[in-house]
Scaffold this motif. Structure first.
Motif, PDB file in Angstrom:
ATOM      1  N   VAL A 219       0.690  -1.180   0.037  1.00 58.59           N
ATOM      2  CA  VAL A 219       0.059   0.018  -0.158  1.00 58.59           C
ATOM      3  C   VAL A 219       0.923   1.279   0.080  1.00 58.59           C
ATOM      4  CG1 VAL A 219      -1.889  -1.167   1.248  1.00 58.59           C
ATOM      5  CG2 VAL A 219      -0.009   0.097   2.476  1.00 58.59           C
ATOM      6  N   GLU A 220       0.183   2.420  -0.373  1.00 59.50           N
ATOM      7  CA  GLU A 220       0.991   3.629  -0.166  1.00 59.50           C
ATOM      8  C   GLU A 220       1.135   3.940   1.384  1.00 59.50           C
ATOM      9  OE1 GLU A 220       2.214   5.825  -2.076  1.00 59.50           O
ATOM     10  OE2 GLU A 220       1.403   4.981  -4.138  1.00 59.50           O
ATOM     11  N   SER A 221       2.372   3.890   1.896  1.00 60.15           N
ATOM     12  CA  SER A 221       2.526   3.965   3.141  1.00 60.15           C
ATOM     13  C   SER A 221       1.893   5.087   4.105  1.00 60.15           C
ATOM     14  CB  SER A 221       4.084   3.788   3.589  1.00 60.15           C
ATOM     15  OG  SER A 221       4.728   4.918   3.047  1.00 60.15           O
ATOM     16  N   ARG A 222       1.737   6.282   3.272  1.00 60.68           N
ATOM     17  CA  ARG A 222       1.295   7.526   3.614  1.00 60.68           C
ATOM     18  C   ARG A 222      -0.055   7.772   3.600  1.00 60.68           C
ATOM     19  NH1 ARG A 222       2.881   8.438  -1.696  1.00 60.68           N
ATOM     20  NH2 ARG A 222       1.556   9.237  -3.016  1.00 60.68           N
ATOM     21  N   ASP A 223      -0.634   6.501   3.159  1.00 59.33           N
ATOM     22  CA  ASP A 223      -2.173   6.702   3.039  1.00 59.33           C
ATOM     23  C   ASP A 223      -2.906   5.719   4.126  1.00 59.33           C
ATOM     24  OD1 ASP A 223      -4.874   7.577   2.225  1.00 59.33           O
ATOM     25  OD2 ASP A 223      -4.581   6.246   0.280  1.00 59.33           O
ATOM     26  N   THR A 224      -2.438   5.683   5.348  1.00 61.68           N
ATOM     27  CA  THR A 224      -2.766   4.588   6.186  1.00 61.68           C
ATOM     28  C   THR A 224      -4.155   4.543   6.780  1.00 61.68           C
ATOM     29  OG1 THR A 224      -2.017   5.978   7.992  1.00 61.68           O
ATOM     30  CG2 THR A 224      -0.437   4.451   7.003  1.00 61.68           C
ATOM     31  N   SER A 225      -4.967   5.619   6.462  1.00 60.65           N
ATOM     32  CA  SER A 225      -6.453   5.720   6.803  1.00 60.65           C
ATOM     33  C   SER A 225      -7.233   5.046   5.919  1.00 60.65           C
ATOM     34  CB  SER A 225      -6.847   7.067   7.021  1.00 60.65           C
ATOM     35  OG  SER A 225      -6.622   7.979   5.806  1.00 60.65           O
TER      36      SER A 225
ATOM     37  N   ASN B  84      -7.360 -11.139   5.336  1.00 61.28           N
ATOM     38  CA  ASN B  84      -8.741 -10.663   5.735  1.00 61.28           C
ATOM     39  C   ASN B  84      -9.044  -9.126   5.583  1.00 61.28           C
ATOM     40  OD1 ASN B  84     -11.048 -10.503   8.676  1.00 61.28           O
ATOM     41  ND2 ASN B  84     -11.439 -10.831   6.532  1.00 61.28           N
ATOM     42  N   PRO B  85      -8.776  -8.527   4.647  1.00 59.47           N
ATOM     43  CA  PRO B  85      -8.928  -7.196   4.415  1.00 59.47           C
ATOM     44  C   PRO B  85     -10.140  -6.812   4.486  1.00 59.47           C
ATOM     45  CG  PRO B  85      -8.370  -7.998   2.321  1.00 59.47           C
ATOM     46  CD  PRO B  85      -8.284  -9.053   3.063  1.00 59.47           C
ATOM     47  N   ARG B  86     -10.584  -5.705   5.164  1.00 61.37           N
ATOM     48  CA  ARG B  86     -11.978  -5.480   5.416  1.00 61.37           C
ATOM     49  C   ARG B  86     -12.113  -3.770   5.311  1.00 61.37           C
ATOM     50  NH1 ARG B  86     -14.803  -8.211   9.360  1.00 61.37           N
ATOM     51  NH2 ARG B  86     -15.217  -6.278  10.503  1.00 61.37           N
ATOM     52  N   ARG B  87     -12.994  -3.297   5.803  1.00 60.63           N
ATOM     53  CA  ARG B  87     -13.068  -1.653   5.942  1.00 60.63           C
ATOM     54  C   ARG B  87     -12.591  -1.101   6.951  1.00 60.63           C
ATOM     55  NH1 ARG B  87     -14.825   0.628   1.307  1.00 60.63           N
ATOM     56  NH2 ARG B  87     -16.296  -0.695  -0.072  1.00 60.63           N
ATOM     57  N   THR B  88     -11.966  -1.870   7.566  1.00 60.96           N
ATOM     58  CA  THR B  88     -10.896  -1.201   8.762  1.00 60.96           C
ATOM     59  C   THR B  88      -9.910  -0.581   7.756  1.00 60.96           C
ATOM     60  OG1 THR B  88      -9.860  -3.376   8.840  1.00 60.96           O
ATOM     61  CG2 THR B  88     -11.355  -2.871  10.475  1.00 60.96           C
ATOM     62  N   SER B  89      -9.090   0.407   8.654  1.00 59.65           N
ATOM     63  CA  SER B  89      -8.136   1.276   8.126  1.00 59.65           C
ATOM     64  C   SER B  89      -6.710   0.330   7.788  1.00 59.65           C
ATOM     65  CB  SER B  89      -7.857   2.427   8.862  1.00 59.65           C
ATOM     66  OG  SER B  89      -7.053   1.768   9.928  1.00 59.65           O
ATOM     67  N   VAL B  90      -5.975   0.807   6.601  1.00 61.52           N
ATOM     68  CA  VAL B  90      -4.875   0.205   6.296  1.00 61.52           C
ATOM     69  C   VAL B  90      -3.891   0.029   7.685  1.00 61.52           C
ATOM     70  CG1 VAL B  90      -2.572   0.471   5.254  1.00 61.52           C
ATOM     71  CG2 VAL B  90      -4.450   0.940   3.872  1.00 61.52           C
ATOM     72  N   ARG B  91      -4.000   1.180   8.428  1.00 66.06           N
ATOM     73  CA  ARG B  91      -3.306   1.087   9.858  1.00 66.06           C
ATOM     74  C   ARG B  91      -3.477  -0.122  10.534  1.00 66.06           C
ATOM     75  NH1 ARG B  91      -5.064   5.459  11.414  1.00 66.06           N
ATOM     76  NH2 ARG B  91      -3.423   6.840  10.568  1.00 66.06           N
ATOM     77  N   GLU B  92      -4.884  -0.279  10.586  1.00 65.01           N
ATOM     78  CA  GLU B  92      -5.401  -1.365  11.553  1.00 65.01           C
ATOM     79  C   GLU B  92      -4.992  -2.724  11.035  1.00 65.01           C
ATOM     80  OE1 GLU B  92      -6.413  -1.386  14.697  1.00 65.01           O
ATOM     81  OE2 GLU B  92      -5.991   0.942  14.573  1.00 65.01           O
ATOM     82  N   GLY B  93      -5.070  -2.782   9.612  1.00 66.02           N
ATOM     83  CA  GLY B  93      -5.125  -4.027   8.982  1.00 66.02           C
ATOM     84  C   GLY B  93      -3.516  -4.482   9.036  1.00 66.02           C
TER      85      GLY B  93
END
Length: 725
Positions: free
Chosen positions: A107-113, A249-258
């Motif tokens: 992922v784009e590391s700066r786009d963690t939300s 299990n990628p979900r609607r949670t943020s990249v940060r949480e994933g």
């Protein structure tokens, strides 16, 4: 866990007998054979389980310590190997060399939300997974080689992130013969990015676990592998996937949480699910019965009934379905039934490498090979080497001795040195003999014990007095089963299992709790289950029916197997092992053979007589170098010799007088081949010479010969084995 019984197929070859021959006729050789199984040693050389692991998400092995994996895979491997160690199974852990970027590279590391489900694009996913196919090829090559070298070895797979995708593909791609599917116990896939929705996997765990309907990060973007194989009774896959894990299990949670979820397994809060998966994998492993030990050594007597119960390690719930089959090279007179009972009355003297297979029928599992090395010995043959004296009981029951005779230890009524064998009396009912150099003792078929030679400390067992040049009976009413003599003391076991010693006792070598000289037999402790005894320089060792080892006496060099160097006047256990088949005590060192065919030595080691490649004294048993399966050992002053399951003889330690049976001069710190084309039944080492019983029924000696103890009619040292005249 339940201990039961074992099985396999091993090739055998008849060993030839080629020796330097001495002059003179010999009695007819008994009917005996030595069979060698070249693959038997390899059975024990393979670990029970091959664990193949692959890291991912940028994890790599620690710079030092650990098991050679990154932290997540290590957590599974450490939990599994701990269970295996506790359960007595060996594990070979190997790592697939996979270069795998961290999860954040998806992922784009700066786009963690950004929602995790929407943050990964196809080019990044392809690049992130790029090393997996090469890793699959390496894993398959490893498994193929393992199937060839260790065909009975169970296989388990562990992977994390890209490593989980790799192992996922190995499971899907495995050909029917690479490796044998029945060898594959199962797999633990942690954070598998190729996880499919509604997978057939029956073991999905997490903290909390992802929903079964969810899918890994890669299937929506790339062509991925099909679903893993369905679970069976003997094969299971554990998928470890925490809810919201970006990879599985990628979900609607943020990249940060994933990302946080994908890294959580190696942290304390996530390690529990890895231990749960490892425990399940272990429970699956022990459904397959494994012989314990994989190689077992037994020594029996011809003509005497035998019952040996073979054992396996298997889960309690699978014990009822275990069967033994395909027994090959069973000694004549014995049978091996489907319950693992080896029984009967052996009729032929020799050594057999009995191989068999054991498997489970409920559930049906692969079969695993086991080997029982059965040495059948004659009750009326024995060869013994003492200080400068040698003796043998021959096939016709007569007894002959040769060498030094200054104390009448040859038993022929004289004090003259003999360079060729002379007969001891006219009796033809001798069963065994032991000469310590100054004193000789023998047992006859009526179980009477007779001794002759030096008696200054009462080592003849008839009261202190002058030396005797003819046999004198010890304890007229006693029945004896075995005897062992040293220079100054003697010990023997009676048929009722009690142990008795007599002679010099200044170091407590008689084991009666005192240091008093004893001119007649005194009992050692109260036990009635002694099975063998060996008298050393100033110490004594013995085994009991439970396969424990005990020593006592002088311990300056650790020869008693105790770290405290003080003398021991009562028997002391040698460690806690209950696996000793035979012990042999030298001048200041001790060796033994275990029931699995290992050789271990301890004590003085200035000349390398312990065979561990060093000159360091050992105060506890140390394994002898090499992978031989030993059937017997014998120790002398500064050397040790032994025979393995192929009838091959080896010696190590001092070679000052050629007592190692090889032309090379100097000490040998590890077992060296005795230069001979002969097949051997056993060896006996004296101070500076050795003698052995050949498979042909003859005997041969070599080494120091200044008193004629080699028995070839001369007094010249003999560096190579030569048949006794």
């Amino acid at each position: 866990m339940l201990a039961l019984a074992t099985a396999t197929v091993v090739s055998v070859s008849l060993a030839a007998t080629v020796l330097q021959s001495g002059a003179g006729p010999r009695p007819a050789a008994p009917d005996r054979v030595v069979l060698g199984a070249a693959t038997a040693a390899a059975v024990e050389g393979c670990a029970d389980v091959l664990l193949l692991g692959a890291d991912g998400a940028g994890e790599r092995p620690a710079a030092s310590g650990g098991l050679g994996f990154g932290p997540t895979v290590s957590a599974v491997v450490e939990a599994y190997t701990a269970l295996a160690a506790e359960g007595g199974r060996s594990v070979e852990a190997r790592r697939v060399n996979l270069t795998a970027p961290r999860a954040v590279a998806l992922v784009e590391s700066r786009d963690t939300s950004t929602p995790a489900r929407d943050a990964v694009e196809r080019p990044r996913a392809r690049s992130w997974r790029s090393g997996v196919n090469a890793g699959v090829r390496e894993a398959e090559e490893t498994l193929e080689q393992a199937a060839l070298t260790c065909p009975d070895q169970q296989v388990v797979l562990v992977g994390y992130a890209q490593g989980a995708a790799l192992m996922h593909r190995v499971l899907v791609r495995r050909p029917s013969d690479q490796p044998d599917p029945s060898r594959l116990v199962g797999a633990v896939l942690v954070s598998d990015p190729e996880r499919l929705a509604d997978s057939v996997v029956g073991r999905l765990v997490g903290s909390p676990a992802a929903s079964r309907s969810s899918v890994g990060v890669l299937p929506p973007l790339l062509r991925t592998a099909p679903d893993v194989p369905a679970d069976t009774e003997t094969f299971q896959v554990w998928q470890v996937c925490n809810q919201g894990d970006l990879l599985c299990n990628p979900r609607r949670t943020s990249v940060r949480e994933g990302l946080k979820a994908s890294r959580s397994y190696r942290r304390p809060e996530g390690s529990g699910v890895l231990a749960e998966a490892a425990d399940g994998l272990w429970r699956q492993t022990v459904l397959v019965p494994v012989p314990r030990p994989r190689v077992r050594v037994e020594s029996v007597r011809s003509g005497q009934p035998v019952e040996v119960r073979l054992e396996v390690d298997v889960a309690d719930e699978a014990a009822e379905g275990v069967v033994w089959q395909d027994g090959a090279q069973v000694p004549p007179g014995l049978t091996l039934d489907s319950t693992g009972l080896l029984a009967g009355t052996p009729t032929r003297v020799g050594t057999w490498n009995l191989t068999y297979r054991v498997r489970n029928t409920s559930p049906t599992t692969q079969s695993v090979t086991g080997v029982v090395v059965v040495t059948v010995r004659s009750g009326t043959e024995s060869v013994s080497a003492g200080g400068q004296t040698s003796c043998e009981v021959r096939g016709d029951g007569s007894l002959a001795c040769w060498g030094a005779n200054g104390h009448g230890q040859l038993g022929d009524g004289s004090r003259e040195r003999r360079t060729s064998p002379v007969r001891v009396g006219r009796a033809t009912d001798w069963e065994s003999v032991s000469t310590g150099g100054s004193t000789t003792c023998g047992i006859r078929t009526d179980q009477t014990l007779w001794c002759w030679g030096l008696n200054n400390y009462g080592q003849l067992g008839i009261g202190r007095g002058p030396a005797r040049s003819r046999p004198s009976q010890v304890s007229d009413s006693a029945a004896w089963s075995s005897v062992s003599t040293s220079w100054f003391h003697t010990c023997g076991i009676r048929v009722n299992g009690t142990l008795w010693c007599w002679g010099l006792n200044n170091a407590g070598e008689l084991g009666d709790g005192t240091t008093q000289v004893r001119g007649r037999p005194v009992r050692v402790g109260e036990a009635r289950d002694w099975t063998s005894v060996t008298a050393g320089g100033f110490h004594t060792c013995a085994t009991r029916a439970d396969a424990t080892a005990w020593c006592w006496g002088q311990n300056a060099f650790g020869q008693v197997g105790n770290k405290d160097p003080v003398i021991r006047t009562n028997p002391q256990p040698v460690g806690t092992a209950r696996s000793w088949l035979q012990l042999t005590a030298g001048w200041a060192h001790t060796c033994g053979v275990t029931t699995s065919g290992e050789a271990r030595c301890w004590g003085f080691n200035a000349h390398g007589q312990l065979g561990d490649g060093s000159r360091r004294a050992r105060r506890a048993p140390e394994r002898v170098s090499g992978d031989q399966i030993w059937t017997s050992l014998s120790t002398g002053d500064a050397s040790t010799c032994g025979v393995d399951n192929t009838g091959t003889a080896y010696c190590w330690g001092s070679n000052r007088y050629g007592q190692l049976g090889a032309t090379d001069a100097g000490d040998t710190l590890e077992p060296g081949l005795v230069t001979s084309g002969a097949a051997w039944s056993s060896l006996e080492v004296g101070w500076f010479h050795a003698c052995g019983a050949l498979a042909s029924g003859a005997s041969a000696c070599w080494g120091n010969n200044e008193a004629g103890q080699v028995g070839n009619g001369t007094t010249a040292d003999q560096p190579l084995p030569e048949e006794v005249q």
